[in-house]
Design a protein around this motif. Structure first.
Motif, PDB file in Angstrom:
ATOM      1  N   PRO A  12      -7.639 -22.472   5.839  1.00 51.44           N
ATOM      2  CA  PRO A  12      -7.113 -21.175   5.406  1.00 51.44           C
ATOM      3  C   PRO A  12      -6.804 -20.251   6.572  1.00 51.44           C
ATOM      4  N   TYR A  13      -5.793 -19.431   6.386  1.00 48.48           N
ATOM      5  CA  TYR A  13      -5.526 -18.313   7.280  1.00 48.48           C
ATOM      6  C   TYR A  13      -5.744 -17.063   6.434  1.00 48.48           C
ATOM      7  N   LEU A  14      -6.646 -16.210   6.862  1.00 50.59           N
ATOM      8  CA  LEU A  14      -7.132 -15.130   6.007  1.00 50.59           C
ATOM      9  C   LEU A  14      -6.792 -13.773   6.592  1.00 50.59           C
ATOM     10  N   PHE A  15      -6.457 -12.853   5.719  1.00 46.89           N
ATOM     11  CA  PHE A  15      -6.009 -11.524   6.123  1.00 46.89           C
ATOM     12  C   PHE A  15      -6.683 -10.459   5.252  1.00 46.89           C
ATOM     13  N   TRP A  16      -6.852  -9.282   5.841  1.00 43.69           N
ATOM     14  CA  TRP A  16      -7.225  -8.096   5.086  1.00 43.69           C
ATOM     15  C   TRP A  16      -6.177  -7.011   5.310  1.00 43.69           C
ATOM     16  N   TYR A  17      -5.796  -6.388   4.188  1.00 44.96           N
ATOM     17  CA  TYR A  17      -4.871  -5.259   4.219  1.00 44.96           C
ATOM     18  C   TYR A  17      -5.516  -4.091   3.482  1.00 44.96           C
ATOM     19  N   VAL A  18      -5.101  -2.876   3.858  1.00 40.99           N
ATOM     20  CA  VAL A  18      -5.560  -1.671   3.169  1.00 40.99           C
ATOM     21  C   VAL A  18      -4.342  -0.927   2.635  1.00 40.99           C
ATOM     22  N   GLN A  19      -4.504  -0.332   1.461  1.00 44.23           N
ATOM     23  CA  GLN A  19      -3.402   0.411   0.846  1.00 44.23           C
ATOM     24  C   GLN A  19      -3.881   1.802   0.466  1.00 44.23           C
ATOM     25  N   TYR A  20      -3.250   2.802   1.065  1.00 40.62           N
ATOM     26  CA  TYR A  20      -3.524   4.188   0.713  1.00 40.62           C
ATOM     27  C   TYR A  20      -2.558   4.611  -0.380  1.00 40.62           C
ATOM     28  N   PRO A  21      -2.883   5.645  -1.144  1.00 42.33           N
ATOM     29  CA  PRO A  21      -2.043   6.054  -2.270  1.00 42.33           C
ATOM     30  C   PRO A  21      -0.588   6.261  -1.871  1.00 42.33           C
ATOM     31  N   ASN A  22       0.316   5.687  -2.647  1.00 39.41           N
ATOM     32  CA  ASN A  22       1.761   5.846  -2.466  1.00 39.41           C
ATOM     33  C   ASN A  22       2.238   5.348  -1.104  1.00 39.41           C
ATOM     34  N   ARG A  23       1.514   4.405  -0.551  1.00 40.57           N
ATOM     35  CA  ARG A  23       1.938   3.841   0.730  1.00 40.57           C
ATOM     36  C   ARG A  23       1.866   2.326   0.676  1.00 40.57           C
TER      37      ARG A  23
END
Lengths: 114, 114
Positions: B31-42
């Protein structure tokens, strides 16, 4: 020329209409991706371009959805005969296309089909 | 087919305390694993990734994640949470070099309480 840009930011349309969503990737990125994010869910893969060609369109839900990238830069996602179920945020991402590279996302286009 | 699970819809933590956002995956290869973050309306912002090498990966904004092959997990951690860390966090897995098979988890909403 910072990140990935998408236009419009919001699109409201009526059921049955045709819409186009535009993505401008990071300059020099050869790989471009479209995802769809429904409320309360993670992004869902739609289609991937390497250069001008669609390398993988297995995520497109049906033949009402189509995407192009004629010059290997800007891409347009086209939806025909829109349905209420198409309402979602459409995200575009780009990467260098080399190796296992990070995908960088645009702010998305929120599509609402009335 | 690969899949990603984020077993907690919501994580609450007090400011200054350590935080953990859990992710487990299921893939048939490496596996190649990633973390992303999402702020409101972005759009999604990249935090970190695991490709190979050290199991502990350090990323943006003081976040880190530990790859555990035996437990098929890739939990996101931060030693001291900030109120500004409050956002939606997505874990993703890719199997191939070009990432067109990015599969995202459903997301975990992190709330850091002052």
């Amino acid at each position: 020329g910072a990140g990935v840009s998408q236009t419009p930011s919001n699109k409201v349309t009526e059921k049955g209409k045709y819409v186009e969503l535009r993505c401008d990737p990071i300059s020099g990125h050869t790989a471009l991706y479209w995802y769809r994010q429904s409320l309360g869910q993670g992004p869902e893969f739609l289609i991937y371009f390497q250069g001008t060609g669609a390398a993988d369109d297995s995520g497109l839900p049906n033949d009402r959805f189509f995407a192009v990238r004629p010059e290997g830069s800007v891409s347009t996602l086209k939806i025909q005969r829109t349905e209420r179920g198409d309402s979602a945020v459409y995200l575009c991402a780009s990467s260098s296309g080399q190796g296992i590279d990070t995908q960088y996302f645009g702010p998305g286009t929120r599509l609402t089909v009335l | 087919a690969q899949s990603v699970a984020q077993p907690e819809d919501q994580v609450n933590v007090a400011e200054g305390n350590p935080l953990t956002v859990k992710c487990t995956y299921s893939v048939s290869g490496n596996p190649y694993l990633f973390w992303y973050v999402q702020y409101p309306n972005r759009g999604l912002q990249f935090l970190l990734k695991y490709i190979t090498g050290d199991n502990l990966v350090k990323g943006s904004y003081g976040f880190e994640a530990e790859f555990n092959k035996s437990q098929t997990s890739f939990h996101l951690k931060k030693p001291s949470a900030l109120v500004s860390d409050s956002a939606l966090y997505f874990c993703a897995v890719s199997l191939d070099n070009y990432g067109q098979n990015f599969v995202f988890g459903p997301g975990t909403r992190l709330s850091v309480l002052p």
